[in-house]
Design a protein around this motif. Structure first.
Motif, PDB file in Angstrom:
ATOM      1  N   LYS A 140       0.827  -1.214   0.000  1.00 51.11           N
ATOM      2  CA  LYS A 140       0.000   0.000   0.000  1.00 51.11           C
ATOM      3  C   LYS A 140       0.862   1.265   0.000  1.00 51.11           C
ATOM      4  O   LYS A 140       0.666   2.161  -0.811  1.00 51.11           O
ATOM      5  N   VAL A 141       1.816   1.311   0.923  1.00 43.53           N
ATOM      6  CA  VAL A 141       2.531   2.566   1.151  1.00 43.53           C
ATOM      7  C   VAL A 141       3.542   2.876   0.048  1.00 43.53           C
ATOM      8  O   VAL A 141       3.975   4.029  -0.080  1.00 43.53           O
ATOM      9  N   TRP A 142       3.899   1.897  -0.794  1.00 39.24           N
ATOM     10  CA  TRP A 142       4.838   2.177  -1.886  1.00 39.24           C
ATOM     11  C   TRP A 142       4.311   3.314  -2.763  1.00 39.24           C
ATOM     12  O   TRP A 142       5.073   4.081  -3.324  1.00 39.24           O
ATOM     13  N   LYS A 143       2.979   3.423  -2.864  1.00 41.63           N
ATOM     14  CA  LYS A 143       2.366   4.481  -3.671  1.00 41.63           C
ATOM     15  C   LYS A 143       1.718   5.544  -2.784  1.00 41.63           C
ATOM     16  O   LYS A 143       0.860   6.294  -3.231  1.00 41.63           O
ATOM     17  N   ASN A 144       2.112   5.549  -1.502  1.00 38.10           N
ATOM     18  CA  ASN A 144       1.620   6.507  -0.509  1.00 38.10           C
ATOM     19  C   ASN A 144       0.134   6.331  -0.220  1.00 38.10           C
ATOM     20  O   ASN A 144      -0.558   7.305   0.094  1.00 38.10           O
ATOM     21  N   LYS A 145      -0.350   5.105  -0.311  1.00 35.34           N
ATOM     22  CA  LYS A 145      -1.725   4.818   0.085  1.00 35.34           C
ATOM     23  C   LYS A 145      -1.690   4.385   1.547  1.00 35.34           C
ATOM     24  O   LYS A 145      -0.985   3.450   1.902  1.00 35.34           O
ATOM     25  N   ARG A 146      -2.451   5.078   2.365  1.00 31.07           N
ATOM     26  CA  ARG A 146      -2.498   4.782   3.785  1.00 31.07           C
ATOM     27  C   ARG A 146      -3.836   4.098   4.097  1.00 31.07           C
ATOM     28  O   ARG A 146      -4.891   4.582   3.696  1.00 31.07           O
ATOM     29  N   VAL A 147      -3.769   2.985   4.801  1.00 30.56           N
ATOM     30  CA  VAL A 147      -4.960   2.218   5.167  1.00 30.56           C
ATOM     31  C   VAL A 147      -4.999   2.124   6.697  1.00 30.56           C
ATOM     32  O   VAL A 147      -4.301   1.288   7.284  1.00 30.56           O
ATOM     33  N   PRO A 148      -5.773   2.993   7.351  1.00 33.07           N
ATOM     34  CA  PRO A 148      -5.762   3.045   8.812  1.00 33.07           C
ATOM     35  C   PRO A 148      -6.034   1.696   9.490  1.00 33.07           C
ATOM     36  O   PRO A 148      -5.396   1.374  10.499  1.00 33.07           O
ATOM     37  N   GLU A 149      -6.965   0.918   8.952  1.00 36.10           N
ATOM     38  CA  GLU A 149      -7.281  -0.376   9.575  1.00 36.10           C
ATOM     39  C   GLU A 149      -6.075  -1.315   9.546  1.00 36.10           C
ATOM     40  O   GLU A 149      -5.814  -2.030  10.519  1.00 36.10           O
ATOM     41  N   GLU A 169       3.554   4.131  19.475  1.00 40.12           N
ATOM     42  CA  GLU A 169       3.737   3.319  18.262  1.00 40.12           C
ATOM     43  C   GLU A 169       3.037   3.957  17.074  1.00 40.12           C
ATOM     44  O   GLU A 169       3.546   3.935  15.958  1.00 40.12           O
ATOM     45  N   TYR A 170       1.864   4.552  17.323  1.00 39.97           N
ATOM     46  CA  TYR A 170       1.151   5.223  16.246  1.00 39.97           C
ATOM     47  C   TYR A 170       1.992   6.363  15.659  1.00 39.97           C
ATOM     48  O   TYR A 170       2.163   6.461  14.438  1.00 39.97           O
ATOM     49  N   LEU A 177       5.999   5.889   7.882  1.00 33.73           N
ATOM     50  CA  LEU A 177       5.270   5.645   6.635  1.00 33.73           C
ATOM     51  C   LEU A 177       5.116   6.931   5.826  1.00 33.73           C
ATOM     52  O   LEU A 177       5.133   6.894   4.591  1.00 33.73           O
ATOM     53  N   GLY A 178       5.001   8.062   6.511  1.00 38.11           N
ATOM     54  CA  GLY A 178       4.976   9.343   5.798  1.00 38.11           C
ATOM     55  C   GLY A 178       6.275   9.583   5.056  1.00 38.11           C
ATOM     56  O   GLY A 178       6.277  10.055   3.910  1.00 38.11           O
ATOM     57  N   HIS A 179       7.387   9.225   5.694  1.00 35.95           N
ATOM     58  CA  HIS A 179       8.700   9.356   5.049  1.00 35.95           C
ATOM     59  C   HIS A 179       8.775   8.459   3.800  1.00 35.95           C
ATOM     60  O   HIS A 179       9.236   8.884   2.738  1.00 35.95           O
ATOM     61  N   ALA A 184       6.924   8.208  -3.184  1.00 31.64           N
ATOM     62  CA  ALA A 184       5.950   7.500  -4.023  1.00 31.64           C
ATOM     63  C   ALA A 184       5.961   7.970  -5.471  1.00 31.64           C
ATOM     64  O   ALA A 184       5.845   7.152  -6.390  1.00 31.64           O
ATOM     65  N   ASP A 185       6.088   9.265  -5.699  1.00 37.44           N
ATOM     66  CA  ASP A 185       6.048   9.760  -7.087  1.00 37.44           C
ATOM     67  C   ASP A 185       7.161   9.153  -7.932  1.00 37.44           C
ATOM     68  O   ASP A 185       6.941   8.800  -9.089  1.00 37.44           O
TER      69      ASP A 185
END
Length: 198
Positions: A140-149, A169-170, A177-179, A184-185
């Motif tokens: 998910k995060v490779w393209k900066n998609k964040r999935v809270p669940e 931890e959050y 993950l933001g880093h 992603a671009d």
């Protein structure tokens, strides 16, 4: 350019910023399957993110004992079923998941590794391991998609192992993950530079 040259470029060409190469046995499998170059570029990008994610977890929570090699193999092969279901490279679908698991088993990989092709989209399953969650997160995060669940499940496992507060931890995972998402671009551009069909 011949299809084999495009595949080789997707697997090995230097990229700025750099992307790690896939494990040699995965690269060889992709070659033997005449994988679409875009698929090779995609799994290379996800694998690179998985390396960063496992490195972070190992630094933050060494007592967790993550199966590093399994996560990296899972990230490198999670979409291998798209060599069979090529339409799912550019459109929706989950037929590639079971097809990928079966393909890996047929090529001699054990069920403990082949499972990732089938579980990367099933992270909500109560039977999902921490390694399954890491592969799903990388995908998910490779393209900066964040999935809270999904991220909540990762956080819960970290809290369970470290005894730290959930908010600690959050914040740590969110920052990390933001880093990763910041790149992603470049990863998306790398993937898009290769065709689905050759």
């Amino acid at each position: 350019m011949p299809p084999s040259d495009l595949l080789s470029r997707a697997l090995h060409d230097p990229v700025d910023p750099p992307l790690r190469p896939l494990p040699p046995r995965v690269a060889e499998l992709l070659r033997s399957l005449c994988a679409p170059p875009r698929l090779a570029a995609h799994v290379r990008a996800v694998h690179d993110v998985a390396v960063q994610l496992v490195d972070w977890v190992e630094r933050r929570c060494p007592e967790l004992g993550v199966d590093r090699e399994a996560v990296l193999f899972g990230a490198a092969t999670h979409d291998i079923g798209k060599t069979v279901h090529i339409a799912e490279l550019s459109g929706p679908g989950s037929a590639h998941e079971e097809a990928g698991r079966e393909l890996l088993l047929a090529h001699g990989f054990g069920p403990e590794l082949a499972r990732f092709a089938g579980t990367h989209g099933a992270w909500a399953d109560p039977a999902a391991t921490f390694e399954d969650l890491l592969v799903s997160t990388a995908d998910k995060v490779w393209k900066n998609k964040r999935v809270p669940e999904l991220e909540d499940l990762v956080i819960a496992r970290l809290v369970q192992e470290t005894g730290r507060q959930r908010w600690e931890e959050y914040l740590a995972l969110d920052e990390f993950l933001g880093h990763i998402g910041d790149g992603a671009d470049h990863r998306l551009a790398f993937q898009a530079s290769f065709p689905v069909h050759v």
